[in-house]
Design a protein around this motif. Structure first.
Motif, PDB file in Angstrom:
ATOM      1  N   PRO A  46      -1.460  11.442   1.195  1.00 56.67           N
ATOM      2  CA  PRO A  46      -0.557  10.647   2.031  1.00 56.67           C
ATOM      3  C   PRO A  46      -0.114  11.342   3.311  1.00 56.67           C
ATOM      4  O   PRO A  46       0.179  10.673   4.312  1.00 56.67           O
ATOM      5  CB  PRO A  46       0.634  10.392   1.100  1.00 56.67           C
ATOM      6  CG  PRO A  46       0.047  10.401  -0.266  1.00 56.67           C
ATOM      7  CD  PRO A  46      -1.009  11.460  -0.206  1.00 56.67           C
ATOM      8  N   LEU A  49      -2.682  10.566   5.679  1.00 59.65           N
ATOM      9  CA  LEU A  49      -2.540   9.162   6.054  1.00 59.65           C
ATOM     10  C   LEU A  49      -1.501   9.005   7.160  1.00 59.65           C
ATOM     11  O   LEU A  49      -1.710   8.279   8.137  1.00 59.65           O
ATOM     12  CB  LEU A  49      -2.142   8.343   4.824  1.00 59.65           C
ATOM     13  CG  LEU A  49      -2.053   6.821   4.998  1.00 59.65           C
ATOM     14  CD1 LEU A  49      -3.427   6.248   5.279  1.00 59.65           C
ATOM     15  CD2 LEU A  49      -1.464   6.179   3.754  1.00 59.65           C
ATOM     16  N   THR A 174      -9.384   9.266   5.091  1.00 63.00           N
ATOM     17  CA  THR A 174      -7.974   8.903   5.070  1.00 63.00           C
ATOM     18  C   THR A 174      -7.326   9.145   6.426  1.00 63.00           C
ATOM     19  O   THR A 174      -6.558   8.316   6.930  1.00 63.00           O
ATOM     20  CB  THR A 174      -7.228   9.714   3.992  1.00 63.00           C
ATOM     21  OG1 THR A 174      -7.853   9.475   2.731  1.00 63.00           O
ATOM     22  CG2 THR A 174      -5.771   9.303   3.909  1.00 63.00           C
ATOM     23  N   GLY A 179      -5.850   5.895   8.021  1.00 61.75           N
ATOM     24  CA  GLY A 179      -4.594   6.169   8.707  1.00 61.75           C
ATOM     25  C   GLY A 179      -4.600   5.708  10.149  1.00 61.75           C
ATOM     26  O   GLY A 179      -3.687   5.004  10.604  1.00 61.75           O
ATOM     27  N   GLY A 210       7.930  10.460   6.391  1.00 58.19           N
ATOM     28  CA  GLY A 210       6.821  11.014   5.632  1.00 58.19           C
ATOM     29  C   GLY A 210       6.843  12.530   5.608  1.00 58.19           C
ATOM     30  O   GLY A 210       6.456  13.153   4.621  1.00 58.19           O
TER      31      GLY A 210
END
Length: 247
Positions: A46, A49, A174, A179, A210
């Motif tokens: 993530p 991302l 990603t 992303g 994030g």
């Protein structure tokens, strides 16, 4: 910042540490330390991302925003030149940078620089001139050069040898695929509804949030490494004068 504000913010890092400790310990006890590192690698995706999201927003809408602010094409060309002037040394010094900072720490720095860059684009109207964008472009070496190289190398390091290429491809897809594509798509919706300033302000907030989550991931890595250091992998054998040597 008020005197008592730091503690109120720092408490979330402690909560993240505690929240990560219990599942990390359970994972190690059930499936071994190797699986813990594998899951940590997947949990870091993530972060890629989010970096890709910021890349997509900046790469797709920066010049549109500058055009709305009255920037000439010459300025846009100079912005690209500034990008390259910081990107090249960032790639060249990749080894030295990664030797001094851990990949999780670097990813957090990249996210912080990305959020700062996006926020600076949102603040350009307050600067009074679109030429104020040039100093902001100096962050490109961190947001792209350091981010791209760290994601690539780290993905390969985390994976088992037989999955190194798969992991590396997953991170790249990603980062530069999903992303960046999400940044372009969501950025268009935000720019249509909120304008350029609202787009970059919202994107900065998303990436900053994030980044805070990334701190929790790094804490989980610390817990996993501590478990590895105290695990059964230590070999005890006798040393000189009847002592005990730990290897």
């Amino acid at each position: 910042m008020q005197a008592g504000d730091y503690g109120k913010q720092r408490v979330w890092a402690s909560i993240g540490w505690g929240a990560a400790s219990l599942p990390a310990g359970w994972l190690i006890s059930q499936a071994g330390i190797a699986s813990g590192f594998l899951v940590y690698g997947l949990a870091s995706i993530p972060l890629c991302l989010l970096m890709g999201f910021g890349l997509g927003v900046m790469g797709t809408y920066e010049f549109l925003w500058l055009k709305q602010l009255g920037a000439p094409e010459t300025l846009m060309g100079m912005a690209l030149l500034f990008n390259v002037c910081t990107e090249v040394p960032a790639f060249q010094m990749q080894g030295a940078i990664m030797a001094r900072m851990s990949p999780p720490a670097l990813l957090s720095v990249v996210l912080g620089a990305t959020a700062l860059r996006l926020a600076a684009y949102a603040a350009l109207p307050a600067a009074g001139s679109p030429w104020a964008v040039l100093p902001v472009e100096l962050l490109h070496g961190i947001t792209f050069g350091v981010g791209f190289s760290t994601a690539t190398v780290y993905g390969s390091r985390l994976a088992p040898p037989q999955l190194a290429a798969t992991f590396q491809g997953l991170w790249q897809a990603t980062y530069a695929g999903i992303g960046a594509g999400a940044g372009g798509l969501l950025g268009g919706l935000l720019m249509e509804r909120c304008g350029g300033q609202g787009l970059f302000a919202a994107a900065a907030a998303i990436v900053a949030a994030g980044g805070l989550a990334g701190v929790c991931v790094e804490r989980a890595a610390d817990v996993l490494q501590a478990g590895r250091a105290s695990g059964p992998g230590q070999v005890m054998k006798r040393g000189v004068k009847g002592g005990v040597k730990v290897e």
